[in-house]
Design a protein around this motif. Structure first.
Motif, PDB file in Angstrom:
ATOM      1  N   UNK A   3       7.569   9.543  -2.891  1.00  0.00           N
ATOM      2  CA  UNK A   3       7.822  10.816  -2.218  1.00  0.00           C
ATOM      3  C   UNK A   3       9.122  10.764  -1.417  1.00  0.00           C
ATOM      4  N   UNK A   4       9.360   9.637  -0.734  1.00  0.00           N
ATOM      5  CA  UNK A   4      10.593   9.493   0.044  1.00  0.00           C
ATOM      6  C   UNK A   4      11.819   9.502  -0.855  1.00  0.00           C
ATOM      7  N   UNK A  24       0.815  -1.215   0.000  1.00  0.00           N
ATOM      8  CA  UNK A  24       0.000   0.000   0.000  1.00  0.00           C
ATOM      9  C   UNK A  24       0.843   1.256   0.000  1.00  0.00           C
ATOM     10  N   UNK A  25       2.174   1.127  -0.080  1.00  0.00           N
ATOM     11  CA  UNK A  25       3.046   2.281   0.123  1.00  0.00           C
ATOM     12  C   UNK A  25       3.790   2.802  -1.090  1.00  0.00           C
ATOM     13  N   UNK A  26       3.503   2.378  -2.320  1.00  0.00           N
ATOM     14  CA  UNK A  26       4.319   2.877  -3.433  1.00  0.00           C
ATOM     15  C   UNK A  26       4.339   4.391  -3.553  1.00  0.00           C
ATOM     16  N   UNK A  85      10.471  11.342  -9.261  1.00  0.00           N
ATOM     17  CA  UNK A  85      11.558  11.103  -8.307  1.00  0.00           C
ATOM     18  C   UNK A  85      12.714  12.072  -8.552  1.00  0.00           C
ATOM     19  N   UNK A  86      12.955  12.399  -9.837  1.00  0.00           N
ATOM     20  CA  UNK A  86      14.046  13.325 -10.148  1.00  0.00           C
ATOM     21  C   UNK A  86      13.654  14.784  -9.963  1.00  0.00           C
ATOM     22  N   UNK A  87      12.388  15.035  -9.606  1.00  0.00           N
ATOM     23  CA  UNK A  87      12.022  16.381  -9.185  1.00  0.00           C
ATOM     24  C   UNK A  87      12.855  16.811  -7.983  1.00  0.00           C
ATOM     25  N   UNK A  88      13.333  15.815  -7.219  1.00  0.00           N
ATOM     26  CA  UNK A  88      14.142  16.150  -6.046  1.00  0.00           C
ATOM     27  C   UNK A  88      15.341  17.001  -6.394  1.00  0.00           C
ATOM     28  N   UNK A 143      15.499   8.365   7.588  1.00  0.00           N
ATOM     29  CA  UNK A 143      14.385   7.857   8.397  1.00  0.00           C
ATOM     30  C   UNK A 143      13.122   7.720   7.558  1.00  0.00           C
ATOM     31  N   UNK A 144      12.880   8.667   6.659  1.00  0.00           N
ATOM     32  CA  UNK A 144      11.686   8.624   5.813  1.00  0.00           C
ATOM     33  C   UNK A 144      11.759   7.457   4.824  1.00  0.00           C
ATOM     34  N   UNK A 145      12.906   7.281   4.198  1.00  0.00           N
ATOM     35  CA  UNK A 145      13.066   6.170   3.255  1.00  0.00           C
ATOM     36  C   UNK A 145      12.853   4.830   3.970  1.00  0.00           C
ATOM     37  N   UNK A 146      13.416   4.703   5.157  1.00  0.00           N
ATOM     38  CA  UNK A 146      13.255   3.461   5.916  1.00  0.00           C
ATOM     39  C   UNK A 146      11.784   3.189   6.225  1.00  0.00           C
TER      40      UNK A 146
END
Length: 391
Positions: A15-16, A8-10, A141-144, A181-184
């Motif tokens: 975002x992470x 449920x987290x894609x 993702x590359x918007x980062x 922490x967010x990625x994890x």
């Protein structure tokens, strides 16, 4: 292997990953943003300080394909989290470096994280979203990197001018801890792109469409960073720009960079990656051709920057999408090599720009950049003609 698409987290994971690229991009661009202060505080010349960019780019360029093989079997949740924690540690140590000679190796070790995070984040997207959404997800993702140019680089330039470059590096270290922490928390377990075999690397290196596309990345990055690496000292010399003016110009550049990448995110799957790449390259070439007009003042400089900004990060995202579409199976290899080509171009550009500045040719940097950009356009057109062949 568990299939992440059923998780449920894609969306949260994307975002992470986007935020992770923001932190990575901010750290990479912290050196060009604070170059004058690094030069002054450590008692080295601008070209010598610029070699921090070159040395880091060499590590990122060589490291991306090497690490792609070494970490092939790793769970991406753990790999990406650890790469951000490594970034935090080394950026923090860099902020404490007492001299240029101690900063240089720390900088090289710090950019191991970009060599791992950026290509591996892109390579695992195919396991997070359906194929029809892949191009848009990669661009998102590359918007980062675009957000890093909007917020990270101007903030680094401002902090560097007011508090010093060490505080800018320390801020990146703190952000890397938060991002880890967010990625994890957001990434699902079991995301393991297929391991890269020797045969897969051989197919990638033997593919004319993929190699031509990688040539576009190398040449366009080379052309951009011949001048981009030295934006801060260039603008100080030509416009007497202080910390506030530099920050505003970087913010302006970054805002249009973000706008260009958002537009690409919406249109890349409809327009097609090759056309999106060509559009971005043409926009950057326009700015380089008009660059001398910016010496008339801050407003003129800001206007001349707009086309470059619109194409800068959009071209990166479009190139990633182009490679993944050419061969999803070979994406871990091709995306790693693309990252390598991008950073190799940055290193070559910073080295060539520094050499030209040392010879007193700072005001000629844009012509060299333009020549390389036109060459990139020619290679991109050639790549588009053979893209329909199997990779």
């Amino acid at each position: 292997m568990s299939h992440p698409r059923s998780d449920s987290r894609p969306a949260s994971a994307l975002w992470a990953l986007m935020t992770g690229n923001f932190v990575i991009g901010t750290g990479v661009m912290a050196v060009p943003g604070t170059l004058p202060d690094i030069s002054h505080s450590l008692g080295v010349s601008i070209p010598q300080a610029g070699q921090l960019i070159t040395a880091g780019a060499i590590m990122m360029g060589l490291g991306a394909p090497l690490f792609a093989s070494l970490v092939a079997g790793w769970d991406r949740r753990r790999l990406l989290t650890l790469s951000l924690l490594w970034y935090a540690l080394l950026m923090g140590l860099s902020a404490l470096a007492p001299s240029y000679l101690s900063l240089l190796p720390l900088r090289v070790l710090a950019v191991v994280a970009p060599a791992v995070f950026t290509p591996q984040a892109a390579a695992c997207i195919g396991l997070l979203v359906p194929e029809a959404q892949r191009g848009r997800a990669i661009a998102f993702v590359f918007l980062g990197w675009s957000v890093a140019s909007v917020m990270g680089m101007p903030l680094s330039a401002w902090i560097g001018g007011v508090l010093g470059w060490r505080w800018a590096f320390a801020l990146v270290a703190l952000l890397a801890v938060v991002s880890a922490a967010w990625v994890w928390r957001a990434m699902p377990d079991g995301v393991r792109p297929a391991a890269l075999s020797r045969e897969a690397w051989g197919r990638t290196l033997g593919s004319a469409p993929l190699m031509l596309a990688l040539g576009v990345t190398l040449l366009s990055s080379f052309g951009q960073f011949t001048l981009f690496s030295y934006f801060a000292p260039y603008l100080q010399q030509t416009l007497s720009a202080g910390a506030a003016a530099l920050s505003l110009l970087f913010l302006w550049f970054g805002a249009f960079g973000l706008l260009g990448n958002i537009a690409l995110t919406r249109w890349v799957d409809r327009l097609g990656a090759p056309r999106a790449v060509l559009t971005a390259l043409l926009l950057m070439a326009v700015s380089l051709a008009l660059w001398p007009a910016g010496r008339a003042g801050l407003v003129a400089q800001a206007l001349v920057m707009v086309p470059w900004a619109l194409g800068c990060f959009a071209s990166n995202s479009a190139q990633q999408a182009r490679l993944v579409h050419l061969s999803p199976v070979l994406a871990p290899a091709s995306v790693a090599l693309n990252t390598s080509a991008m950073y190799a171009g940055q290193g070559l550009g910073a080295a060539l720009g520094g050499a030209l500045i040392a010879q007193g040719h700072m005001l000629q940097l844009h012509w060299v950049g333009l020549a390389l950009m036109l060459l990139a356009i020619g290679v991109s057109q050639r790549a588009a003609k053979v893209q329909s062949r199997p990779a």
